[in-house]
Design an enzyme around this catalytic site. Structure first.
Site, mmCIF file in Angstrom:
data_model
loop_
_atom_site.group_PDB
_atom_site.id
_atom_site.type_symbol
_atom_site.label_atom_id
_atom_site.label_comp_id
_atom_site.label_asym_id
_atom_site.label_seq_id
_atom_site.Cartn_x
_atom_site.Cartn_y
_atom_site.Cartn_z
ATOM 1 N N ASP A 32 0.700 -1.050 -0.157
ATOM 2 C CA ASP A 32 0.141 -0.079 -0.177
ATOM 3 C C ASP A 32 1.025 1.352 0.059
ATOM 4 O OD1 ASP A 32 -2.121 2.182 0.778
ATOM 5 O OD2 ASP A 32 -3.353 0.148 0.831
ATOM 6 N N THR A 129 -13.780 -4.239 -9.088
ATOM 7 C CA THR A 129 -14.787 -4.181 -9.975
ATOM 8 C C THR A 129 -14.606 -3.273 -10.892
ATOM 9 O OG1 THR A 129 -16.299 -4.765 -7.955
ATOM 10 C CG2 THR A 129 -17.382 -3.893 -9.909
ATOM 11 N N GLU A 163 -19.970 -7.237 3.244
ATOM 12 C CA GLU A 163 -19.356 -6.703 4.419
ATOM 13 C C GLU A 163 -20.219 -7.565 5.637
ATOM 14 O OE1 GLU A 163 -18.895 -2.639 4.958
ATOM 15 O OE2 GLU A 163 -18.466 -2.293 2.784
ATOM 16 N N CYS A 271 -20.842 -0.179 -2.535
ATOM 17 C CA CYS A 271 -20.718 -1.021 -3.988
ATOM 18 C C CYS A 271 -22.058 -0.945 -4.731
ATOM 19 C CB CYS A 271 -20.489 -2.582 -3.413
ATOM 20 S SG CYS A 271 -18.791 -2.995 -2.814
#
Length: 446
Positions: A32, A129, A163, A271
């Site tokens: 990251d 996605t 989630e 999402c």
């Protein structure tokens, strides 16, 4: 030699995937660019609430007591390139500001920064996605920028995490979908997912476009199902029917099923809303926009539910919010999460505050994130404190804790015993027995 895996991007998806791959027995290196996030992960902590994830991390992060040592983190692209046989790209794809389309800048950046360090054969696996057609383009980027050239292969492996259940969904998925262009990529991914495959998880092999479409199609279907029952709630209210009983009755048809048929204030999160909008935008670019025009109404129905809850709250306090105290139970977009992105609960709370209401919010896990997003709302340390002195109580996130509240105890501290169940998740009989006026979307008042 066992495969070595890297995970690029250690947000919600990446941190979960990295920890789960270590649990499956692989040596994993996560990357990251946010050094603060790296430091937190190296301590076995995560910057979000996800049940079971910190426990999973602590079992594998190198340097922690009693860990397997199979999971490390870095900010070095060179180290990632040297280490990995399979590289999972798990970066964010948000909605573009002012547009429906998907923002691909994080994915494009990840590929352009990784590729120059691929000096030996490697498989890059996209999990983000993305709009259909992205994988073919990115495969070209790899071939062009990677020193190994054709030896840098691409696969697309969409994530289907819920989630609150992300750890379970990664270790024991209900399906694994891989879009590949050759046998080597399929073979490597069968090795990566050998554990779940041995448990019987279906392994679906497709081309790139189909793999990309699977995730957006699944989210579009779920969003449509939620908006369908919410549209039925609107009709039920107009006709004097009961949408909860309607949902129960049609859900017994196994072609329909009961899941996602609970009427309420609609879906939110990071999402479903942005994915269906990006899907519509991409269909337009492909000249297939008419195929997805129904999603505009799905989106419209969903947003309308929030406004309707505000109207119900206004009616419950006598026609205006000025001088009225409103308690909001719930801040996250769903239970078992601290995610407040596009949260219907906070959207409703914010609308009521803008119209003059004094709003106090309580949520078991989302308070810090809610404060950052809506700093002007009031916040209480407990549900009882949130309800104290309220003219109406709004139940807007279906935490189990809220279903277990004692209506009689809350009745002693509230100003008016009026509750609006925005999730159709509370027991009306229990609340009415304690002297409350109970109302829910699409259901009779009594």
């Amino acid at each position: 030699m066992p495969l070595k895996l890297t995970v690029i991007g250690t947000g919600y998806l990446g941190a979960t995937h990295a920890a789960a791959m270590a649990e499956l027995g692989f040596d994993v290196l996560g990357l990251d660019i946010d050094r603060g996030k790296i430091e937190m992960l190296q301590q076995g902590r995560v910057p979000m609430y996800e049940p079971g994830l910190e426990e999973l991390l602590s079992r594998h992060v190198a340097g922690l007591p009693d860990s397997s040592g199979r999971l490390r983190f870095t900010s070095s692209w060179e180290e990632i390139g040297e280490f990995g046989d399979v590289h999972f790209v798990c970066v964010n794809t948000p909605q573009k500001h002012g547009e429906y389309a998907c923002d691909m800048s994080y994915v494009d950046s990840a590929f352009s920064l990784l590729a120059p360090h691929l000096k030996r054969p490697a498989l890059v696996v996209g999990k983000s996605t993305v709009p259909v057609g992205s994988a073919s383009r990115l495969a070209g980027v790899l071939r062009e920028l990677a020193p190994v050239g054709e030896g840098a292969e691409l696969a697309w492996n969409p994530e289907f995490l819920r989630e609150g259940f992300a750890v379970e969904d990664t270790l024991h998925p209900d399906r694994i979908v891989v879009g590949v262009s050759g046998e080597r990529a399929e073979t490597l991914l069968r090795e990566v997912y050998a554990g779940p495959i041995a448990e019987g998880t279906p392994f679906v092999v497709t081309d790139y476009p189909t793999a990309e479409l699977v995730k957006t199609a699944a989210n579009a279907f779920l969003a449509t199902k939620i908006s369908f029952i919410n549209a039925m709630a609107e009709v039920s209210e107009a006709a004097g029917g009961d949408v909860a009983k309607l949902a129960e009755a049609i859900g017994y048809d196994d072609r329909i099923g009961h899941k996602f048929l609970r009427a309420g204030i609609g879906f939110g999160g990071g999402c479903l809303p942005k994915d269906i909008r990006a899907f519509m935008a991409r269909a337009g670019e492909l000249g297939a926009d008419q195929a997805l025009t129904f999603l505009r109404e799905v989106d419209s129905v969903n947003m309308r539910r929030r406004t309707h809850m505000v109207e119900m709250a206004r009616d419950a306090v006598g026609g205006g919010f000025l001088g009225r105290r409103i308690a909001v139970l719930g801040a996250t977009f769903k239970p078992d999460s601290d995610d407040v992105r596009d949260s219907p609960a906070l959207n409703v709370a914010g609308q009521i505050q803008l119209q003059g209401g004094q709003v106090t919010v309580y949520d078991p896990k989302g308070m810090d994130n809610a404060r950052r997003l809506f700093p002007t709302l009031g916040y209480a340390p407990t549900a009882l404190d949130a309800v104290r002195g309220a003219d109406v109580v709004l139940h807007l996130t279906e935490w189990r804790q809220f279903r277990e509240l004692d209506p009689a105890a809350l009745a002693e501290v509230t100003r008016q015993r009026s509750i609006l169940d925005g999730r159709n998740a509370l027991d009306p009989t229990l609340w009415r027995k304690a002297g409350w006026t109970y109302r829910a979307m699409g259901r009779p008042s009594a």
